[in-house]
Motif scaffolding. Structure first.
Motif, PDB file in Angstrom:
ATOM      1  N   LYS A  22     -41.561  -4.951   6.808  1.00 47.42           N
ATOM      2  CA  LYS A  22     -42.161  -5.673   5.680  1.00 47.42           C
ATOM      3  C   LYS A  22     -41.761  -5.068   4.338  1.00 47.42           C
ATOM      4  O   LYS A  22     -41.698  -5.769   3.324  1.00 47.42           O
ATOM      5  N   SER A  47     -38.851  -6.353   1.740  1.00 47.98           N
ATOM      6  CA  SER A  47     -38.962  -7.417   0.738  1.00 47.98           C
ATOM      7  C   SER A  47     -38.332  -6.965  -0.580  1.00 47.98           C
ATOM      8  O   SER A  47     -38.696  -5.928  -1.129  1.00 47.98           O
ATOM      9  N   TYR A  51     -33.977 -12.242  12.096  1.00 48.54           N
ATOM     10  CA  TYR A  51     -34.996 -12.391  13.126  1.00 48.54           C
ATOM     11  C   TYR A  51     -36.071 -11.311  12.984  1.00 48.54           C
ATOM     12  O   TYR A  51     -37.265 -11.576  13.185  1.00 48.54           O
ATOM     13  N   HIS A  83     -38.306 -12.411  10.296  1.00 45.72           N
ATOM     14  CA  HIS A  83     -39.160 -13.498  10.811  1.00 45.72           C
ATOM     15  C   HIS A  83     -40.308 -12.931  11.636  1.00 45.72           C
ATOM     16  O   HIS A  83     -41.463 -13.372  11.486  1.00 45.72           O
ATOM     17  N   GLN A  84     -40.008 -11.960  12.506  1.00 50.23           N
ATOM     18  CA  GLN A  84     -41.050 -11.360  13.336  1.00 50.23           C
ATOM     19  C   GLN A  84     -42.105 -10.657  12.491  1.00 50.23           C
ATOM     20  O   GLN A  84     -43.263 -10.535  12.903  1.00 50.23           O
ATOM     21  N   ALA A  85     -41.699 -10.187  11.312  1.00 43.25           N
ATOM     22  CA  ALA A  85     -42.637  -9.511  10.410  1.00 43.25           C
ATOM     23  C   ALA A  85     -43.366 -10.500   9.505  1.00 43.25           C
ATOM     24  O   ALA A  85     -44.093 -10.097   8.594  1.00 43.25           O
ATOM     25  N   GLY A  86     -43.154 -11.813   9.744  1.00 41.23           N
ATOM     26  CA  GLY A  86     -43.830 -12.837   8.971  1.00 41.23           C
ATOM     27  C   GLY A  86     -43.201 -13.121   7.627  1.00 41.23           C
ATOM     28  O   GLY A  86     -43.859 -13.642   6.719  1.00 41.23           O
ATOM     29  N   MET A  87     -41.909 -12.814   7.491  1.00 39.56           N
ATOM     30  CA  MET A  87     -41.205 -12.972   6.222  1.00 39.56           C
ATOM     31  C   MET A  87     -40.134 -14.040   6.321  1.00 39.56           C
ATOM     32  O   MET A  87     -39.653 -14.366   7.413  1.00 39.56           O
ATOM     33  N   GLN A  88     -39.740 -14.585   5.185  1.00 44.06           N
ATOM     34  CA  GLN A  88     -38.615 -15.507   5.113  1.00 44.06           C
ATOM     35  C   GLN A  88     -37.323 -14.700   4.976  1.00 44.06           C
ATOM     36  O   GLN A  88     -37.330 -13.612   4.388  1.00 44.06           O
TER      37      GLN A  88
END
Length: 368
Positions: free
Chosen positions: A160, A163, A182, A185-190
């Motif tokens: 995360k 960013s 990926y 994505h798994q960390a909830g990010m774009q």
């Protein structure tokens, strides 16, 4: 790192072979027209052309006298010794094998262009090929787990924290790029939460990490083992062998080629099992073999690579674990998420472990 080979001939793959549009940018180093220069080991069959470590490892065999084929792979590193062992077994059993090391062209491009018969390349190429109607099938794997890791500066505490940070990539469609996206994505990010910077192949990305040019990069595990000896300012964020079930490299060919050459397919499967058995049970021989094949390698790093591979169960004995069909489907989903492909394709015939099963029944890969 370049392989040590007995004889080289150089061949330019025609720039017009990029028949699969979405595959043109795949691989560590893509070129504008889909073409590239490839190094070819043109040694033929017979045990005289095979490393003594391979010939000394005796088990079941498949008679491949009179068989000729061209195989492709990426440049060897510490985790791809299984494919060199497999190629050697095919030669020992009588096959005439041309081994092409691709540096700027993907295996699927080369195969579709009619320049190769068999590939030892990333599993994503099987997904790409079938998405574009190439109808290729994987029948084995030299390394059944991912050998990529996400490495970052120690100031980047977790995924995360990437960013706004820079991530080195080989190219927009590189497999390392897919894995980095990926992880985001798994960390909830774009994916656009981080800044992707095109650097080059895994050694180039590792060098960028070492110099502090970028904040993070997905590189080969072998590269990370080497980096640890040079810097204490980096740390491991993600080991994809432990956090995904995506296959690593796979042995694949066109489905109709395999149907027309079942004896060769069985030989590949048997040699695959033999290679995995040898790798799991012969650390010292693995190190000795890799020192000869991987330029710039050292004993300490290779021992650590071997131990990491054993821990990750990278060279399994069960055919179902060598070629996980569900893992390929999960990889396709990751490729959809990353934008590598825009629609799913039917992968029901993209893997076939029947040759591995038959080879296992013959006793291949069961010396220990």
């Amino acid at each position: 790192m370049r392989p040590t080979m007995k004889r080289y001939r150089w061949a330019a793959v025609a720039s017009g072979i990029c028949l699969l549009a979405s595959a043109c940018g795949s691989g560590a180093a893509s070129s504008a027209g889909g073409g590239g220069t490839t190094a070819v080991d043109s040694s033929g069959g017979g045990s005289g052309d095979v490393d003594p470590i391979i010939t000394a490892y005796q088990g079941p065999k498949v008679d491949l006298s009179g068989v000729s084929l061209t195989v492709t792979s990426s440049e060897p590193d510490g985790l791809t010794m299984g494919e060199l062992f497999m190629f050697g077994k095919l030669k020992q059993w009588g096959a005439n094998v041309d081994h092409v090391v691709l540096t700027s062209t993907s295996g699927i491009q080369t195969m579709v262009a009619g320049k190769s018969d068999l590939a030892a390349q990333g599993a994503d190429e099987v997904v790409l090929g079938n998405a574009q109607g190439a109808h290729v099938t994987a029948i084995g794997s030299p390394d059944s787990k991912q050998h990529y890791v996400l490495v970052a500066k120690k100031s980047v505490k977790d995924v995360k924290a990437l960013s706004g940070k820079s991530i080195a990539m080989s190219g927009p469609s590189g497999f390392d790029t897919l894995l980095s996206k990926y992880a985001l994505h798994q960390a909830g990010m774009q994916p656009n939460a981080a800044k992707f910077v095109q650097i080059g192949g895994s050694p180039d990305r590792a060098a960028a990490l070492l110099s502090g040019t970028v904040d993070a990069a997905t590189i080969f595990l072998a590269g990370w083992e080497n980096l640890q000896t040079k810097s204490d300012k980096l740390h491991l964020l993600k080991n994809f062998a432990q956090t995904t079930d995506f296959p690593g490299d796979v042995y694949y060919a066109k489905a109709d080629y395999l149907k027309a050459n079942p004896k060769l397919a069985l030989g590949v499967a048997c040699a695959n099992l033999e290679a995995n058995d040898w790798l799991r049970n012969n650390e010292d021989q693995y190190v000795k073999f890799a020192l000869k094949k991987v330029q710039g390698s050292d004993e300490a790093s290779l021992k650590q690579i071997w131990q990491d591979a054993i821990s990750a169960k990278m060279w399994p004995s069960d055919p179902a674990d060598i070629l996980p069909g569900q893992g390929l489907k999960d990889l396709q989903q990751a490729m959809l998420i990353s934008g590598e492909i825009n629609k799913a394709s039917d992968l029901s015939e993209a893997t076939d472990d029947s040759y591995l099963q038959k080879a296992a029944d013959m006793g291949c890969g069961s010396q220990h």
